[in-house]
Design an enzyme around this catalytic site. Structure first.
Site: not given
Length: 512
Positions: A199, A205, A258-259, A344, A375, A485
């Site tokens: 963005k 990262e 973002g999400r 978030e 399982h 961060k």
């Protein structure tokens, strides 16, 4: 406008209700399977059909609880908040912004929708140009992002490219170099594009991975590595400064979080991988769910009804987690996507007007894929001391062409688990006693195609928003991700004081 007295009255009413077991609810209402099992159907014309059954019958919601929750929604100003979402109102007060992700798929103000259509047309032109060979032969795409810039595209690509791919696409989010090296090993540098999704175009990262990807291209004989980069950003000026040509920058509005950004240019890797027709079907399915959420009232509004169940279990029953199990390999990444979307968005400790929250907010979302999870973790669901509401998601149409026994067994297991959680099984041997009365909701999709996936994701976006309104919080900021961060930058710079444990760990790790 909220009415605090009416909010408290609604919760007092809810908490005073009797708590019959699921079995008792079915005994009290012969029509419960029909009244609490809701069929949604959307006709998208040339883009196909969307059909799904969302079954809330195995939740503890009854008529009295639903009446009280509808009163809570009214007291919380749900109708006004919903209108503000689609009409460009400030629904992110801490940052003073609207949330216009729905406009990217055609649901919003005329101006926002027009902007979304223009941005989609720009992406369409670039995708078709790449498919047509304008950037040379392109067989591979490495999509670099993190958080919403990676989780949404990864889910859609994994779900929709099982049969057909235009471009082999790899989504890389982790700063761990192993993730990027794995993508390098799967791609031919001469036929690889790099998409950088950020963005701000400053995310540490993402930009570190992007620089390494360009270095890899250059070291492997690509003459102009920068010419193989597509930027997806709300800060195109920064992308230009970084070296991306304007013709390969796909912007999106600052008001798209973002999400919630899959529908914007962040969806470029999806469109490149599956083609624009399927990407438009993804948008159309989401837009159809927008219409349902915008027009349906009270308990007939299924994302709101899901939020009623979420709030009931979190507050009235003290459930701290919610599990999601996709009985379809194509939806293997859905639990990961929903973790970010829900936790978030609604993992907050203050209300939208800055006061401490006085109730549980988002549950911890977790899950996996059936039948594998049966399982691994279902022992706790059936006999553990925690009550965990479960969502089961399955498709009637199979995603494979093998013996139909595969899909039949998959569906049988999905439905059996919901039935077993509810019914339980008594035994004098406590090690073999199943208490039952464990709640679940089942999403039974007609198919797992692009349009249905779009509708399913939009359903959960609106579910998150409805939950936020019922709690009075802001689902569109995420300041909680910033502190770690900031401290990482202090470690990198060698500035700041740290606790003795962190200091020793830094020394052992070679960071000091």
């Amino acid at each position: 406008m909220t009415d605090n007295a009416d909010i408290e009255a609604a919760w007092t009413r809810l908490e005073a209700l009797a708590q019959p077991t699921l079995q008792q609810l079915f005994e009290q209402d012969d029509d419960r399977a029909e009244t609490m099992g809701h069929r949604l159907e959307f006709d998208l014309g040339e883009l196909g059909q969307v059909g799904m059954l969302v079954d809330f019958a195995k939740t503890h919601l009854d008529a009295g609880a639903l009446d009280a929750f509808e009163a809570l929604a009214k007291a919380r100003g749900f109708d006004a908040a919903r209108s503000a979402l689609f009409e460009g109102g400030i629904v992110n007060p801490s940052e003073g912004r609207p949330a216009t992700h729905a406009a990217m798929r055609g649901s919003g103000t005329p101006a926002d929708v027009e902007e979304g259509e223009a941005l989609l047309a720009r992406m369409d032109m670039l995708v078709e140009a790449i498919h047509g060979g304008a950037l040379g032969e392109v067989k591979h795409l490495i999509h670099i992002g993190i958080g919403g810039s990676a989780l949404g595209p990864a889910l859609a690509i994994d779900a929709l490219t099982r049969d057909l791919k235009f471009v082999d696409t790899h989504v890389v989010s982790n700063i761990d170099g192993l993730a990027l090296e794995q993508a390098f090993d799967a791609c031919d540098p001469a036929t690889t594009l790099i998409a950088v999704a950020s963005k701000t175009f400053t995310t540490t990262e993402t930009m570190t991975n992007a620089a390494s990807a360009l270095k890899w291209l250059g070291e492997n004989g690509v003459p102009d590595p920068g010419g193989r980069v597509v930027a997806l950003t709300a800060n195109p000026e920064r992308a230009v400064e970084w070296g991306v040509d304007e013709t390969r920058i796909l912007p999106f509005p600052e008001s798209v979080g973002g999400r919630y950004s899959l529908w914007s240019s962040i969806g470029f890797p999806v469109a490149l991988a599956v083609g624009m027709e399927d990407f438009r079907a993804l948008l159309a399915g989401a837009r159809a769910m927008d219409v349902h959420f915008r027009e349906a009232e009270g308990r007939a509004n299924l994302p709101l009804l899901a939020a009623f169940a979420d709030r009931y279990y979190a507050r009235a029953r003290g459930c701290q987690t919610r599990a999601v199990f996709a009985y379809d390999e194509r939806l293997a990444l859905l639990p990961d996507f929903l973790q970010q979307l829900e936790m978030e968005s609604n993992g907050k400790r203050v209300t939208a007007d800055g006061r401490p929250v006085d109730e549980p907010t988002a549950a911890v979302t977790w899950g996996g894929v059936g039948t594998d999870a049966q399982h691994a973790v279902f022992q706790l669901l059936h006999q553990g001391t925690h009550m965990v509401p479960v969502d089961f998601i399955a498709s009637i149409a199979p995603g494979d062409e093998l013996d139909p026994a595969h899909h039949r067994n998959l569906l049988m297991n999905c439905l059996a688990q919901g039935a077993a959680l509810m019914a339980g099984k008594a035994s004098d041997d406590l090690a073999r006693d199943y208490p039952g009365d464990r709640p679940s909701t089942t999403f039974l999709l007609d198919d797992c195609d692009a349009a249905t996936l779009g509708a399913l994701i939009a359903f959960h976006e609106h579910r998150v928003f409805a939950n936020a309104v019922l709690m009075g919080i802001n689902p569109f900021d995420q300041f909680g991700v910033e502190l770690g961060k900031h401290i990482a930058k202090q470690i990198d710079s060698g500035e700041g004081e740290f606790d003795p444990s962190t200091t020793r760990l830094m020394e052992v790790a070679g960071l000091r």
